[in-house]
Scaffold this motif. Structure first.
Motif, PDB file in Angstrom:
ATOM      1  N   ASP A   1       4.513   8.811  -5.705  1.00 13.56           N
ATOM      2  CA  ASP A   1       3.593   8.263  -4.702  1.00 13.56           C
ATOM      3  C   ASP A   1       2.824   9.394  -4.027  1.00 13.56           C
TER       4      ASP A   1
ATOM      5  N   GLN B   1       0.445  -5.781  -0.072  1.00 14.36           N
ATOM      6  CA  GLN B   1      -0.666  -6.442  -0.764  1.00 14.36           C
ATOM      7  C   GLN B   1      -1.629  -7.015   0.264  1.00 14.36           C
TER       8      GLN B   1
ATOM      9  N   ARG C   1      11.492   0.000  -1.498  1.00 13.56           N
ATOM     10  CA  ARG C   1      10.087  -0.111  -1.905  1.00 13.56           C
ATOM     11  C   ARG C   1       9.345  -1.169  -1.103  1.00 13.56           C
TER      12      ARG C   1
ATOM     13  N   LYS D   1      -2.700  -4.699  -4.671  1.00 12.69           N
ATOM     14  CA  LYS D   1      -1.423  -4.081  -4.362  1.00 12.69           C
ATOM     15  C   LYS D   1      -1.641  -2.612  -3.997  1.00 12.69           C
TER      16      LYS D   1
ATOM     17  N   ILE E   1      -0.015   1.126  -1.906  1.00  6.23           N
ATOM     18  CA  ILE E   1       1.094   1.893  -1.345  1.00  6.23           C
ATOM     19  C   ILE E   1       0.715   2.245   0.092  1.00  6.23           C
TER      20      ILE E   1
ATOM     21  N   GLU F   1       5.384  -0.890  -0.338  1.00  5.00           N
ATOM     22  CA  GLU F   1       4.548  -1.628  -1.291  1.00  5.00           C
ATOM     23  C   GLU F   1       4.027  -2.883  -0.611  1.00  5.00           C
TER      24      GLU F   1
ATOM     25  N   HIS G   1       8.987   6.449   0.256  1.00  7.38           N
ATOM     26  CA  HIS G   1       8.025   6.901  -0.745  1.00  7.38           C
ATOM     27  C   HIS G   1       8.747   7.650  -1.860  1.00  7.38           C
TER      28      HIS G   1
END
Length: 436
Positions: free
Chosen positions: A409, A53, A47, A79, A81, A51, A405
């Motif tokens: 997602d 930010q 992840r 945050k 994806i 993932e 993914h």
């Protein structure tokens, strides 16, 4: 390809007569430790590859792009994806890759800092070159700092053949190398061709994208795209005897049972003369490479200026590449997951896809920026692609699918994309393109 071998041998002989042949001299390092454990399925570390930010300042700067600022600060989740990276296999965050880089850094720091021909080349670099040559079923390999520099090195070395064989003068037009290039080739290939054209070493011919009839015509008379039609290119190579050079940047480790790329997928590895690749996409690391015969390697490392005058890759990066190649061989399920994700995206959208790279053409720059803002507000990092990367009024959202993914997602991504997907998949309204 005896004719090309003879030309390269003659160029090498000319370099040798002038004491200009160059070779790497590896600095000996202790053999890297056995790669860390591999796994039968995804782990929590996967992840970390998707993932991300953004800080608030960057987020609001992006939202204000295109002049739609409201003057009020939006509450948008920082945050996101990531659906715009090239880490197809999800290896950038793998424990084995992390441990390999850390171990090498602890033992050697960044390693010798210099070009590969001076002091930057080590036994780690040699080991990775051998592994890549084996993967691609080629005699030899040359590591480069980036995929861009690898393509530039190939082009300048190719152009040098005509200059080396025209002793004491510029080659006449009929003595220059004829280069046939796809209209949508990568900027690194285009820039390399332009450079050797200016040096009056090659004559360039551009054929329509993937149009083998146009290429056949030119041979006889001499961000958007998909798989190059390798079987057709191979047929033309056999017909005309040209040197076939491909850039398999997006196919390496993704295509083929063993991750050998597009040539393995199409069963034509022996018909590719030179293959350029990158280690910053599916390998999840950094760098570029050229797999070829030993004679071509000797020429490229002696005449490829972007290789000669660049600092070699740091040892921790090379160690991580070595680990990535091992993981790719052991965790074949990652390739299967990528292609299952492609099929799932296609099933949700009813689109005909051929790869994990999907471009949704939305038209104007304003429309692309608006679509990018919508995706950002929906929790996805999907970068609008604009001129000069693509032509005017063909701006797009470029989406990449990864083994990291989840199906959820992808489902949420498709829901967010719905305003820009073809209405009932009318491709006259929207153009869909997928590429490797």
């Amino acid at each position: 390809m005896a004719q090309w071998d003879a030309l390269v041998d003659a160029a090498l002989a000319r370099l040798a007569s002038r004491n200009l042949l160059r070779a790497t001299r590896p600095i000996a390092l202790a053999p890297p430790p056995a790669p860390a454990e591999t796994f039968a399925g995804p782990g929590p570390w996967d992840r970390a590859a998707v993932e991300i930010q953004l800080d608030r300042a960057t987020l609001h700067q992006w939202l204000a792009e295109g002049g739609e600022a409201t003057g009020q600060e939006e509450e948008v989740d920082e945050k996101l994806i990531l659906f715009s990276g090239n880490d197809y296999m999800g290896l950038s965050s793998h424990p084995a890759i992390r441990k390999a880089a850390v171990k090498a850094a602890q033992e050697y720091g960044m390693g010798p800092r210099g070009s590969a021909l001076i002091c930057g080349y080590t036994t780690y670099h040699k080991l990775v070159e051998e592994s890549l040559a084996e993967l691609k079923k080629k005699e030899d390999c040359l590591l480069c700092p980036t995929g861009f520099s690898a393509n530039m090195a190939v082009m300048t070395a190719l152009g040098s053949v005509s200059s080396l064989l025209s002793v004491g003068r510029k080659p006449a037009e009929g003595e220059r190398i004829a280069v046939f290039s796809d209209a949508l080739n990568h900027a690194s290939i285009i820039d390399g061709i332009r450079l050797v054209e200016r040096q009056q070493e090659v004559v360039a011919f551009v054929y329509k994208h993937c149009d083998m009839h146009h290429l056949d015509f030119l041979l006889l008379f001499s961000m958007d795209g998909d798989f190059a039609p390798l079987p057709e290119l191979v047929k033309l190579r056999r017909k005309y005897g040209f040197l076939l050079v491909i850039d398999d940047a997006h196919g390496t480790l993704v295509c083929g049972k063993n991750g050998g790329g597009a040539p393995e997928l199409f069963g034509c590895e022996n018909d590719i003369d030179i293959s350029v690749g990158t280690l910053s996409k599916a390998a999840g690391c950094q760098g570029g490479f050229i797999v070829c015969s030993n004679r071509w390697k000797r020429l490229i490392q002696s005449r490829g200026r972007s290789f000669i005058f660049s600092t070699a890759l740091p040892v921790p990066v090379v160690a991580s590449v070595h680990a990535a190649l091992h993981v790719s061989k052991k965790e074949r399920w990652r390739r299967s997951v990528i292609w299952r994700h492609v099929q799932y995206f296609a099933s949700l959208t009813k689109l005909d896809l051929t790869s994990p790279i999907i471009s949704i053409v939305v038209g104007s720059e304003e429309a692309a920026l608006r679509a990018g803002r919508h995706m950002l507000r929906s929790g996805f990092h999907v970068t609008p692609i604009r001129p000069p990367t693509v032509p005017q009024n063909s701006c797009r959202l470029r989406i990449t699918l990864s083994a990291s993914h989840s199906l959820d997602d992808i489902k949420r991504l498709v829901d967010a994309l719905s305003p820009w997907l073809p209405d009932k998949h009318d491709e006259q309204t929207y153009v869909m393109a997928s590429k490797l």
